[in-house]
Design a protein around this motif. Structure first.
Motif, short mmCIF file in Angstrom:
data_model
loop_
_atom_site.label_atom_id
_atom_site.label_comp_id
_atom_site.label_asym_id
_atom_site.label_seq_id
_atom_site.Cartn_x
_atom_site.Cartn_y
_atom_site.Cartn_z
N PHE A 273 0.84 -1.20 0.00
CA PHE A 273 0.00 0.00 0.00
C PHE A 273 0.87 1.23 0.00
CE2 PHE A 273 0.86 -0.37 4.55
CZ PHE A 273 1.00 0.96 4.95
N ILE A 274 0.31 2.34 -0.50
CA ILE A 274 0.96 3.65 -0.48
C ILE A 274 -0.06 4.65 0.03
CG2 ILE A 274 1.92 5.52 -1.89
CD1 ILE A 274 2.95 3.38 -3.81
N ASN A 275 0.35 5.48 0.97
CA ASN A 275 -0.52 6.56 1.44
C ASN A 275 0.25 7.88 1.42
OD1 ASN A 275 -3.09 7.49 2.64
ND2 ASN A 275 -1.79 8.01 4.38
N VAL A 276 -0.38 8.92 0.91
CA VAL A 276 0.25 10.23 0.81
C VAL A 276 -0.72 11.28 1.34
CG1 VAL A 276 1.28 11.95 -0.73
CG2 VAL A 276 1.54 9.51 -1.24
N ASP A 277 -0.29 12.02 2.35
CA ASP A 277 -1.07 13.15 2.86
C ASP A 277 -0.34 14.44 2.52
OD1 ASP A 277 -3.14 11.68 4.04
OD2 ASP A 277 -1.94 11.29 5.82
N ILE A 278 -1.09 15.44 2.08
CA ILE A 278 -0.49 16.74 1.78
C ILE A 278 -1.27 17.84 2.49
CG2 ILE A 278 0.39 15.97 -0.46
CD1 ILE A 278 -1.89 17.38 -1.81
N ASN A 279 -0.57 18.88 2.89
CA ASN A 279 -1.23 20.04 3.50
C ASN A 279 -0.37 21.27 3.33
OD1 ASN A 279 0.49 20.45 6.06
ND2 ASN A 279 -0.07 18.28 6.22
N GLY A 280 -0.94 22.41 3.71
CA GLY A 280 -0.22 23.68 3.59
C GLY A 280 0.10 24.03 2.14
N VAL A 281 -0.86 23.81 1.23
CA VAL A 281 -0.60 24.02 -0.20
C VAL A 281 -0.46 25.51 -0.53
CG1 VAL A 281 -1.44 23.64 -2.54
CG2 VAL A 281 -1.84 21.91 -0.76
N GLN A 282 0.62 25.86 -1.18
CA GLN A 282 0.82 27.21 -1.69
C GLN A 282 0.88 27.15 -3.21
OE1 GLN A 282 4.28 28.92 0.42
NE2 GLN A 282 2.83 29.62 1.96
N ILE A 283 0.22 28.11 -3.87
CA ILE A 283 0.12 28.10 -5.33
C ILE A 283 0.52 29.46 -5.90
CG2 ILE A 283 -1.37 27.63 -7.32
CD1 ILE A 283 -3.28 26.18 -5.36
N TYR A 298 4.53 10.69 3.46
CA TYR A 298 4.45 9.47 2.64
C TYR A 298 4.61 8.25 3.55
CZ TYR A 298 5.93 6.04 -0.93
OH TYR A 298 6.05 4.94 -1.74
N LYS A 299 3.72 7.26 3.35
CA LYS A 299 3.81 6.02 4.11
C LYS A 299 3.51 4.84 3.21
CE LYS A 299 2.44 7.86 8.64
NZ LYS A 299 1.42 7.79 9.73
N SER A 300 4.25 3.75 3.41
CA SER A 300 3.94 2.47 2.77
C SER A 300 4.18 1.38 3.80
CB SER A 300 4.83 2.26 1.54
OG SER A 300 6.15 1.93 1.94
N ASP A 301 3.98 0.13 3.41
CA ASP A 301 4.21 -0.96 4.35
C ASP A 301 5.68 -1.15 4.67
OD1 ASP A 301 4.03 -1.71 1.51
OD2 ASP A 301 4.77 -3.65 2.21
N LYS A 302 6.58 -0.53 3.88
CA LYS A 302 8.01 -0.74 4.08
C LYS A 302 8.77 0.52 4.48
CE LYS A 302 8.69 -4.81 1.14
NZ LYS A 302 7.28 -5.11 0.85
N THR A 303 8.21 1.69 4.22
CA THR A 303 8.96 2.91 4.51
C THR A 303 8.03 4.09 4.72
OG1 THR A 303 10.78 4.32 3.73
CG2 THR A 303 9.18 3.59 2.09
N GLN A 304 8.57 5.16 5.25
CA GLN A 304 7.81 6.41 5.38
C GLN A 304 8.78 7.58 5.43
OE1 GLN A 304 5.81 5.51 9.21
NE2 GLN A 304 6.82 7.35 10.00
N ASP A 305 8.31 8.74 5.00
CA ASP A 305 9.13 9.94 5.08
C ASP A 305 8.24 11.17 5.09
OD1 ASP A 305 8.46 10.54 2.35
OD2 ASP A 305 10.10 9.26 1.68
N PHE A 306 8.84 12.31 5.34
CA PHE A 306 8.12 13.58 5.42
C PHE A 306 9.00 14.66 4.82
CE2 PHE A 306 6.94 17.56 7.48
CZ PHE A 306 5.56 17.55 7.32
N GLY A 307 8.41 15.54 4.03
CA GLY A 307 9.21 16.60 3.45
C GLY A 307 8.39 17.65 2.76
N ALA A 308 9.10 18.58 2.12
CA ALA A 308 8.48 19.65 1.34
C ALA A 308 8.56 19.28 -0.12
CB ALA A 308 9.19 20.97 1.59
N LYS A 309 7.42 19.24 -0.80
CA LYS A 309 7.36 18.87 -2.22
C LYS A 309 7.04 20.11 -3.05
CE LYS A 309 7.35 15.37 -4.20
NZ LYS A 309 6.33 14.39 -4.56
#
Length: 359
Positions: A273-283, A298-309
């Protein structure tokens, strides 16, 4: 009679010659006087936005953390006006409008030394004491900008050293710069309170396009819907719909569109599985070029991370396409209770240089 005619002719020639000489001298004297009065010219008058309208260039300044600034600068070259805007919930609000100087020549910057101010979406990078560089040219303070940005490099634009800087009071704000955005010494000291290096954007346009709030909100929703479509395709491992949102010219993290497709296909097979949450969107908008900046978890069954995209997109054939993206890791999920100092090691959120690809 012939002698009288010759005398009259000679007098006429001399008269014309003297008149021409006098006119030229008067013209030169006038130009000299204009130059002498340059520093005495009044500063341009800042133009306030039309009441009730919002700028197309700034569609969202949402922020739930100190990673992104709640302020944005917008420069209208034609009006010689710099405006400061602030996040205001689902809208933005004007903070103030100030007069500014720009490049000596009209038009968008294309090559080094063309004395034109570039148009696009930039972020402040560093600050310098202008007095230690050249006070007569740069006044008290300098804030550097990340020109050439991602889109500028795609367009093969050249040049460096595009800054927001000041000038002393003895210099006219109508002098014309070598491409920089220029304000008074007192103004740049005042603007410092809104600037967070690597985080605060400055959008430069030839002329600001203002929209009624209904149209502004509609465009804002349109871009957020595009972003949600991208997120849903990613977490649903829907590779066809996901890649349909990318331009053929896409390049990100050293990969072409075809390489990106293979990379994402392999990850979809690897993870249950893959799950992605986003917030604080600037355009931010510049014509058909768009920068979407947000926090991503970002989260999956094997890894997760957090950052600015950051997604770099453009509008082509009436549809949005992603032409580039970058991601910068942050140590942990960030909320408004965390201090900015805790994020000093995570300064690359402006999008000038991408970090390694997320999992």
């Amino acid at each position: 009679m012939d002698l009288d005619k010759r005398r009259c002719s000679l007098i006429s020639v001399l008269t014309v010659t003297l008149l021409q000489f006098g006119t030229a001298e008067f013209s030169n004297a006038t130009e000299d006087a204009k130059d002498a009065k340059t520093v005495q010219k009044a500063d341009p008058v800042a133009q306030l936005p039309p009441k009730g309208l919002l700028p197309h260039a700034l569609l969202s300044l949402a922020t739930q953390s100190p990673v992104f600034s709640r302020y944005a600068f917008l420069v209208d070259k034609k009006a010689r006006t710099l405006t400061v805007w602030e996040n205001d919930g689902e809208k933005i609000k004007l903070v103030e409008a100030l007069p500014t100087d720009i490049g000596r020549l009209e038009g968008d910057k294309m090559i080094e030394g063309d004395h034109r101010t570039p148009e696009g979406i930039y972020f402040f990078q560093k600050t310098m004491d202008g007095r230690k560089v050249d006070f007569n040219q740069y006044g008290n303070r300098i804030y550097t900008m990340d020109y050439p940005n991602y889109f500028d490099r795609l367009d093969k634009k050249t040049g460096t050293g595009i800054w927001l800087h000041a000038i002393p009071d003895t210099t006219s704000l109508l002098r014309g710069s070598r491409g920089c955005v220029v304000v008074r010494n007192s103004v740049i000291e005042h603007l410092g309170q809104y600037i967070e290096l690597k985080r605060t954007p400055i959008v430069v346009v030839n002329q600001v396009n203002y929209l009624i709030e209904e149209d502004w909100q509609k465009l804002r929703r349109e871009m957020k819907d595009f972003l949600e479509k991208w997120r849903q395709a990613w977490i649903g491992k829907d590779l066809e719909n996901y890649m349909s949102l990318y331009a053929d010219a896409f390049s990100g993290n050293g990969m072409s569109k075809n390489q990106w497709r293979r990379y994402k296909a392999n990850l979809a097979k690897k993870y249950e599985f893959i799950n992605v949450d986003i917030n604080g969107v600037q355009i931010f908008n510049h014509g058909k070029k768009i920068v979407l900046r947000f926090l991503q978890e970002y989260k999956s069954d094997k890894t997760q991370d957090f950052g600015a995209k950051i997604l770099y997109a453009w509008k082509s054939n009436n549809r949005y396409e992603i032409v580039g993206e970058s991601w910068f890791p942050l140590a942990a999920p960030v909320n408004t209770s965390e201090s900015t100092s805790a994020l000093e090691s995570n300064v690359r959120v402006s999008g000038s240089s991408p970090a390694s690809t997320e999992k």
